[in-house]
Write a protein that holds these residues in place. Structure first.
Motif, mmCIF file in Angstrom:
data_model
loop_
_atom_site.group_PDB
_atom_site.id
_atom_site.type_symbol
_atom_site.label_atom_id
_atom_site.label_comp_id
_atom_site.label_asym_id
_atom_site.label_seq_id
_atom_site.Cartn_x
_atom_site.Cartn_y
_atom_site.Cartn_z
ATOM 1 N N ASN A 154 8.668 -62.990 18.224
ATOM 2 C CA ASN A 154 9.208 -64.145 18.875
ATOM 3 C C ASN A 154 8.998 -65.626 18.909
ATOM 4 O OD1 ASN A 154 10.982 -62.181 20.001
ATOM 5 N ND2 ASN A 154 9.269 -61.526 21.366
ATOM 6 N N ARG A 155 8.130 -65.890 17.644
ATOM 7 C CA ARG A 155 7.816 -67.276 17.189
ATOM 8 C C ARG A 155 8.884 -68.199 17.100
ATOM 9 N NH1 ARG A 155 2.266 -67.911 15.852
ATOM 10 N NH2 ARG A 155 1.001 -66.028 15.350
ATOM 11 N N PHE A 156 9.945 -67.611 16.361
ATOM 12 C CA PHE A 156 11.196 -68.232 15.682
ATOM 13 C C PHE A 156 12.269 -67.493 16.186
ATOM 14 C CE2 PHE A 156 7.697 -69.804 13.360
ATOM 15 C CZ PHE A 156 7.873 -71.142 13.028
ATOM 16 N N GLU A 157 13.385 -68.221 16.178
ATOM 17 C CA GLU A 157 14.659 -67.629 16.532
ATOM 18 C C GLU A 157 14.961 -66.557 15.300
ATOM 19 O OE1 GLU A 157 19.462 -68.818 16.498
ATOM 20 O OE2 GLU A 157 18.014 -70.368 15.626
ATOM 21 N N HIS A 158 15.601 -65.454 16.003
ATOM 22 C CA HIS A 158 16.028 -64.234 15.080
ATOM 23 C C HIS A 158 17.504 -64.512 14.905
ATOM 24 C CE1 HIS A 158 12.413 -61.122 15.704
ATOM 25 N NE2 HIS A 158 12.193 -62.149 16.046
ATOM 26 N N TYR A 159 17.970 -63.989 13.578
ATOM 27 C CA TYR A 159 19.324 -63.952 13.337
ATOM 28 C C TYR A 159 20.105 -62.925 14.003
ATOM 29 C CZ TYR A 159 18.635 -66.788 8.989
ATOM 30 O OH TYR A 159 18.291 -68.018 8.508
ATOM 31 N N GLY A 160 21.178 -63.211 14.269
ATOM 32 C CA GLY A 160 22.065 -61.987 14.908
ATOM 33 C C GLY A 160 22.932 -61.351 13.687
ATOM 34 N N LEU A 204 12.676 -74.721 0.097
ATOM 35 C CA LEU A 204 13.291 -74.093 1.246
ATOM 36 C C LEU A 204 12.639 -74.544 2.803
ATOM 37 C CD1 LEU A 204 15.957 -72.235 1.679
ATOM 38 C CD2 LEU A 204 14.218 -70.517 1.774
ATOM 39 N N THR A 205 13.179 -74.969 3.602
ATOM 40 C CA THR A 205 12.567 -75.441 4.861
ATOM 41 C C THR A 205 13.007 -74.632 5.968
ATOM 42 O OG1 THR A 205 14.411 -76.812 5.454
ATOM 43 C CG2 THR A 205 12.847 -77.871 3.841
ATOM 44 N N VAL A 206 12.234 -74.708 7.089
ATOM 45 C CA VAL A 206 12.656 -74.058 8.388
ATOM 46 C C VAL A 206 13.787 -74.299 8.956
ATOM 47 C CG1 VAL A 206 11.350 -75.746 9.888
ATOM 48 C CG2 VAL A 206 11.585 -73.406 10.485
ATOM 49 N N GLU A 207 14.190 -75.709 8.663
ATOM 50 C CA GLU A 207 15.510 -76.236 9.188
ATOM 51 C C GLU A 207 16.775 -75.530 8.396
ATOM 52 O OE1 GLU A 207 13.032 -78.159 8.180
ATOM 53 O OE2 GLU A 207 12.652 -79.017 10.021
ATOM 54 N N ASP A 208 16.699 -75.166 6.961
ATOM 55 C CA ASP A 208 17.392 -74.201 6.345
ATOM 56 C C ASP A 208 17.451 -72.911 6.864
ATOM 57 O OD1 ASP A 208 17.832 -76.296 4.239
ATOM 58 O OD2 ASP A 208 15.996 -75.522 2.992
ATOM 59 N N TYR A 209 16.356 -72.368 7.369
ATOM 60 C CA TYR A 209 16.455 -71.014 7.889
ATOM 61 C C TYR A 209 17.317 -70.918 9.145
ATOM 62 C CZ TYR A 209 14.639 -67.012 10.572
ATOM 63 O OH TYR A 209 14.708 -66.021 11.723
ATOM 64 N N HIS A 210 16.766 -72.011 10.097
ATOM 65 C CA HIS A 210 17.850 -72.107 11.245
ATOM 66 C C HIS A 210 19.107 -72.381 11.069
ATOM 67 C CE1 HIS A 210 14.184 -71.701 13.898
ATOM 68 N NE2 HIS A 210 13.789 -72.625 13.536
ATOM 69 N N ALA A 211 19.463 -73.166 10.253
ATOM 70 C CA ALA A 211 21.084 -73.281 9.871
ATOM 71 C C ALA A 211 21.575 -72.179 9.193
ATOM 72 C CB ALA A 211 21.064 -74.587 8.945
ATOM 73 N N ARG A 212 21.039 -71.195 8.659
ATOM 74 C CA ARG A 212 21.561 -70.034 8.020
ATOM 75 C C ARG A 212 22.392 -70.853 6.704
ATOM 76 N NH1 ARG A 212 20.212 -69.578 13.350
ATOM 77 N NH2 ARG A 212 20.784 -67.536 14.320
ATOM 78 N N ARG A 213 21.833 -71.612 6.086
ATOM 79 C CA ARG A 213 22.353 -72.389 5.054
ATOM 80 C C ARG A 213 22.702 -71.600 3.748
ATOM 81 N NH1 ARG A 213 19.281 -77.393 5.758
ATOM 82 N NH2 ARG A 213 21.108 -77.755 7.352
#
Length: 446
Positions: free
Chosen positions: A355-361, A312-321
């Motif tokens: 605030n290191r990474f984007e938070h989900y809405g 599971l990658t950080v890209e998966d996290y950002h993409a809300r995969r």
């Protein structure tokens, strides 16, 4: 280091179990309960005298968020049951509160006891897995256990590693990563503690954000050098009783007993320093407080990450995969605590963390695939909890208790399914069938 050859000898073997779960934290409890609910004969092996891991023995004072910020639970099924039964012992919390709900550790111990006994899973306390015996390449044949009864062997059809450190999978030969790539640096640990006789009225009279200024004064005084940074998370867990997830311990490796032993002693000194510093600089609230307890477990955030069929990658996290084989959803932010080199720059409890990474809405989440729970190269082992297959940043999100509860349920059902085969293979579990069962028992997946 010198070597010692063990003398060959026979030990008693218990081969009566379909599924053996190692580690009785949140993931281990739901894995064992779920597997037993499916009809498997299940034994959970726990090194301490209580289930629950960090929520009980570790004295973590509150649950991380259970909601999607839109009023809906993300972690459901057995996770929701545990959450609802645990909150019965914190009546001071609003009935509709879903995030950062305080934990009464004694109630939570009983909740987990009831969960396992209700589904017929057996538990062995004060029992350690001391070695893994292989039955050919990639297949565990038996576990060597140690307890007050001495050494014994345990043989099951499927094993679920919920140790948090990936001990079982690593000892069986699974590939793993640990810490920051290159440096190996791990997130700091925390030794949680409890203060009693806190004046609630005086505490609530001070704005919560003003506590940062009090912490700055405590540190600047030079009298409490054990407190190294501004980490200051706390919750009222009962009348006049406050639990603290505060203070950082760097350079702690939970896979090294000497490292953890030294950290436990340092953590107890840090807890006393917090009590004394707060009594001096916040006397109205903490002047008469006393230190009741420190955790019997150290709050470890990171060790091994087992390499599975999918990472599971950080890209998966950002993409809300969303994944076709996901066993649960997760919406906790990527929470990587302050590194030692960042301490001087941190001005508040949240700097360099929140605030290191984007938070989900509201309403957003990502899936956790079953493939992350299946160690590559091992046929009868699953992993659930903070050591699943993922990037280091993502581990900072999936490591928390609500997520571990949810993924443990998926691992337990899958283990029961695999154990029914003539030659169990966790990589051959029918993901569609697994997901249908998860929906039937109330788990939230897409």
């Amino acid at each position: 280091m010198a070597k010692w050859n063990l003398a060959a000898r026979e030990i008693e073997l218990d081969d009566s179990w379909d599924v053996a779960v190692v580690g009785g934290g949140p993931a281990g409890c739901t894995a064992a309960a779920a597997a037993a609910r499916e009809g498997a004969r299940v034994l959970l092996i726990e090194a301490t005298g209580a289930l629950g891991g960090m929520g009980t023995g570790g004295l973590v004072p509150a649950w991380c968020p259970f909601s999607d910020k839109a009023g809906h639970l993300v972690y459901r099924g057995l996770a929701e049951r545990v959450f609802n039964e645990a909150r019965l012992a914190v009546p001071h919390e609003p009935a509709d509160k879903l995030d950062w709900v305080a934990i009464n550790p004694e109630q939570l111990k009983r909740v987990y006891d009831g969960l396992l006994s209700g589904f017929g899973a057996a538990v062995r306390y004060f029992t350690f897995v001391s070695a893994v015996e292989m039955d050919g390449p990639g297949r565990i044949g038996a576990l060597v256990l140690s307890s007050k009864a001495g050494l014994s062997a345990l043989k099951a059809k499927v094993y679920v590693d919920c140790t948090g450190d990936g001990d079982l999978a690593a000892w069986a030969g699974a590939e793993f990563h640990q810490g920051e790539p290159g440096s190996g640096e791990l997130q700091p640990a925390t030794h949680c503690f409890v203060l009693a006789n806190v004046d609630e009225e005086a505490y609530r009279a001070v704005p919560r954000n003003a506590a940062d200024e009090i912490m700055r004064k405590i540190i600047a005084s030079g009298r409490y050098c054990e407190i190294a940074d501004m980490h200051f998370c706390r919750n009222f867990t009962g009348p006049g009783t406050m639990g603290f997830n505060s203070g950082h311990l760097w350079d702690v490796d939970n896979t090294d007993p000497a490292s953890v032993s030294a950290a436990m002693a340092r953590g107890r000194r840090i807890a006393l320093a917090y009590r004394n510093g707060l009594a001096e600089f916040w006397p109205a609230a903490f002047g008469k407080a006393f230190l009741v307890s420190t955790g019997s477990l150290l709050g470890i955030r990171e060790t091994r990450r087992i390499v599975g069929d999918y990472c599971l990658t950080v890209e998966d996290y950002h993409a809300r995969r969303t994944f076709p084989d996901e066993v649960c959803r997760n919406n906790y932010w990527i929470d990587i605590h302050t590194a030692k080199a960042e301490v001087a720059a941190a001005k508040s409890t949240s700097d360099h963390v929140v605030n290191r990474f984007e938070h989900y809405g509201p309403g957003e989440s990502h899936g956790i695939p079953y493939r992350c729970l299946a160690p590559r190269g091992l046929s009868n082992v699953l992993v659930a909890g903070r050591s699943i297959s993922c990037d280091r940043p993502v581990q900072g999100s999936v490591r928390v208790m609500p997520c571990c509860l949810a993924m443990g349920e998926g691992a337990g059902i899958a283990a029961a399914m695999a154990s029914a085969a003539d030659r169990p293979d966790v990589h051959g579990v029918d993901a569609d069938r697994l997901r249908r069962r998860l929906v039937e028992v109330g788990q939230f997946i897409r």
